[in-house]
Motif scaffolding. Structure first.
Motif, PDB file in Angstrom:
ATOM      1  N   TRP A   1     -72.455 -24.992  18.781  1.00  0.00           N
ATOM      2  CA  TRP A   1     -72.821 -26.419  19.364  1.00  0.00           C
ATOM      3  C   TRP A   1     -71.915 -26.559  20.623  1.00  0.00           C
ATOM      4  CZ3 TRP A   1     -69.304 -30.575  18.441  1.00  0.00           C
ATOM      5  CH2 TRP A   1     -69.741 -31.673  18.248  1.00  0.00           C
ATOM      6  N   PHE A   2     -70.771 -26.619  20.353  1.00  0.00           N
ATOM      7  CA  PHE A   2     -70.104 -26.744  21.246  1.00  0.00           C
ATOM      8  C   PHE A   2     -70.244 -26.172  22.311  1.00  0.00           C
ATOM      9  CE2 PHE A   2     -66.695 -26.932  18.000  1.00  0.00           C
ATOM     10  CZ  PHE A   2     -66.848 -27.895  17.963  1.00  0.00           C
ATOM     11  N   SER A   3     -71.329 -25.474  23.083  1.00  0.00           N
ATOM     12  CA  SER A   3     -71.341 -25.085  23.897  1.00  0.00           C
ATOM     13  C   SER A   3     -71.556 -25.838  24.812  1.00  0.00           C
ATOM     14  CB  SER A   3     -72.756 -23.518  23.584  1.00  0.00           C
ATOM     15  OG  SER A   3     -74.641 -24.065  23.596  1.00  0.00           O
ATOM     16  N   THR A   4     -72.538 -26.916  24.721  1.00  0.00           N
ATOM     17  CA  THR A   4     -72.645 -28.235  26.078  1.00  0.00           C
ATOM     18  C   THR A   4     -71.424 -29.218  25.659  1.00  0.00           C
ATOM     19  OG1 THR A   4     -74.038 -29.520  24.081  1.00  0.00           O
ATOM     20  CG2 THR A   4     -74.681 -27.897  25.496  1.00  0.00           C
ATOM     21  N   ARG A   5     -70.566 -28.770  25.218  1.00  0.00           N
ATOM     22  CA  ARG A   5     -69.315 -29.604  24.735  1.00  0.00           C
ATOM     23  C   ARG A   5     -68.471 -29.372  25.575  1.00  0.00           C
ATOM     24  NH1 ARG A   5     -73.224 -30.248  21.342  1.00  0.00           N
ATOM     25  NH2 ARG A   5     -73.913 -32.659  20.594  1.00  0.00           N
ATOM     26  N   GLY A   6     -67.272 -30.498  25.898  1.00  0.00           N
ATOM     27  CA  GLY A   6     -65.681 -30.054  26.843  1.00  0.00           C
ATOM     28  C   GLY A   6     -64.919 -30.544  26.135  1.00  0.00           C
ATOM     29  N   LEU A   7     -63.466 -31.134  26.760  1.00  0.00           N
ATOM     30  CA  LEU A   7     -62.652 -31.454  25.948  1.00  0.00           C
ATOM     31  C   LEU A   7     -61.478 -31.404  26.902  1.00  0.00           C
ATOM     32  CD1 LEU A   7     -60.905 -33.563  23.983  1.00  0.00           C
ATOM     33  CD2 LEU A   7     -60.222 -32.063  22.992  1.00  0.00           C
TER      34      LEU A   7
END
Length: 489
Positions: A388-394
């Motif tokens: 799920w986090f593979s296409t997200r960033g913070l």
């Protein structure tokens, strides 16, 4: 060398058995280094494993602990733990050797699913053997003085595991042909052969005859007893929470280094070895502290250090991989390895120390099942979250503006696998709360643990070095730290 229990274990037999336990653990750890850990993850990635597959591969050994349920019944019925352990471990070593055949299956997808199936069989057998061995050692070894014995076992385990991992890692990275799967096949075959050396030493450990402390108890009643024991239930809760928090991130550190930071297998192996060497170098210190103070006190210091290292991994590559990233990763792995040594020693001793004599099989089995279930769920959750986090960033950015220029400084940047490290750190705070509820006896503060650790380190250095100048340079910073903590506030 006998497989049957002995009515009485003499002090001489016990001493020989303790030496054999150290050698058994050392060779068994080399098996793990040649077949598991970094090598197993690298092999799965070579076969095209996704984050979900990596999480499942990490979860299988924990979920296989369900085999402890029939294992407890088998141990209580047959009452010959040495024979059970010998049979289970022998078959598992043959299965590990079989992975060499898996490595040369032409279809990568078929090979990957065969690997997962083989891992299920290997870990189920390991769980069966572990239940028998835990009950065996709980009766054989006294509750006091476990720190020194287990620190020696862990020290030599890390030494041989480091050697095995170093050879295997560089063999994979520098394999003369492009077919690196053949390097993995060789490593698996070597792991199976080395495993039979550990079995040889395990058979030299005497097994005392099991004695009933009362009438036979049904299996589920035996398992229910530890959860109903108000003094032992906090131990189960702590082990479950620790296994969940740590295994959200730990199975994916290798993937993070290989895939996201793009380091080679040899470099990743040396990072793992740096952690293991730090583990080994501090093991005697943790063992002495365990005997002098308490396991709970050691955990109160080692756990925050470990959790801080986990959340520190993403900060080593901010804003991107740079010149200092690798040195920072070595530092983090060294600190993590030292802390993990204390955690491994103290958590292992807690169950052995607080489980009532004569009921070790059920109590240690309950700890193992609770911890394994939590770890397995965490590993699978970590794999799903990584997808799920593979296409997200913070990112957290500080911006500075001036008449002539504007500048942005990246303070925090989490991507893909790095989110798991942050989540693991947050869950770690509950682990510390669960630890505070355990009653082990006399309480010792973190300050006392640090003071004693510094004292033991100073004593060890004074024994190792006859060069007063060098010794002074090494000891002075630790001495200054100790002096500062001794000052009244």
């Amino acid at each position: 060398m006998r497989l049957s229990p002995t009515p009485t274990v003499t002090p001489e037999e016990l001493a020989r058995g303790k030496h054999a336990l150290v050698k058994d653990a050392a060779w068994a750890s080399m098996v793990g280094a040649l077949y598991g850990g970094v090598i197993l993850v690298g092999f799965a990635l070579e076969l095209g494993a996704t984050p979900w597959h990596i999480g499942l591969l990490a979860a299988i050994p924990f979920l296989a602990q369900v085999a402890q349920l029939p294992a407890i019944a088998l141990v209580e019925r047959i009452r010959q733990r040495k024979k059970i352990a010998f049979a289970a471990v022998s078959v598992s070593r043959v299965a590990i050797s079989f992975l060499a055949v898996v490595a040369i299956i032409p279809d990568p997808k078929t090979a990957l699913y065969t690997l997962l199936a083989a891992q299920v069989g290997i870990t189920l057998l390991g769980s069966l053997a572990g239940c028998a061995v835990n009950s065996w050692l709980h009766q054989l070894l006294a509750a006091q003085g476990l720190g020194e014995l287990f620190s020696r076992r862990l020290f030599w385990s890390t030494v041989l595991a480091s050697l095995g991992a170093l050879v295997a890692g560089y063999a994979v990275q520098h394999w003369p042909s492009e077919e690196r799967l053949h390097a993995y096949a060789l490593s698996f075959a070597a792991a199976g052969l080395v495993g039979f050396i550990s079995i040889y030493y395990l058979l030299q450990v005497p097994e005392p005859a099991m004695h009933r402390t009362g009438p036979a108890t049904p299996l589920f009643a035996m398992l229910r007893a530890p959860f109903e024991d108000a003094a032992f239930r906090p131990v189960i809760l702590f082990m479950a929470s620790w296994n969940f928090a740590s295994n959200l991130a730990a199975p994916f550190v290798t993937v993070y280094l290989l895939k996201q930071l793009e380091y080679g297998m040899g470099t990743v192996t040396t990072l793992w070895i740096a952690s293991q060497v730090a583990n080994a170098m501090t093991m005697y210190l943790w063992g002495r502290l365990s005997d002098q103070l308490s396991n709970k006190a050691i955990l109160s210091v080692a756990l925050p250090v470990y959790l801080g290292c986990v959340v520190g991994l993403p900060f080593a590559a901010i804003p991107e991989v740079h010149t200092l990233t690798l040195p920072l990763l070595y530092f983090i792995h060294i600190a993590m390895g030292a802390a993990a040594g204390g955690i491994t020693l103290a958590t292992g001793n807690l169950g052995l120390k607080l489980a009532p004599q004569g009921r070790g099989t059920a109590y240690l089995g309950a700890v193992g099942l609770a911890g394994a279930a939590a770890a397995g769920l965490a590993a699978m959750a970590g794999g799903a979250l990584a997808d799920w986090f593979s296409t997200r960033g913070l990112s957290v950015v500080v911006q500075w503006t001036a008449p002539a220029a504007a500048r942005e400084i990246v303070v925090m940047k989490f991507r893909h696998w790095e989110f798991l490290f942050g989540i693991s750190f947050l869950f770690g705070w509950y682990v510390l709360h669960a630890l505070s509820r355990i009653k082990e006896g006399h309480e010792h503060s973190e300050r006392v643990v640090i003071q004693q650790f510094v004292a033991e380190a100073t004593r060890s250095l004074s024994q190792l070095s006859s060069l007063d100048g060098l010794k002074g340079v090494l000891v002075m910073p630790l001495g200054r730290l100790r002096d500062r903590r001794l000052k009244p506030r």
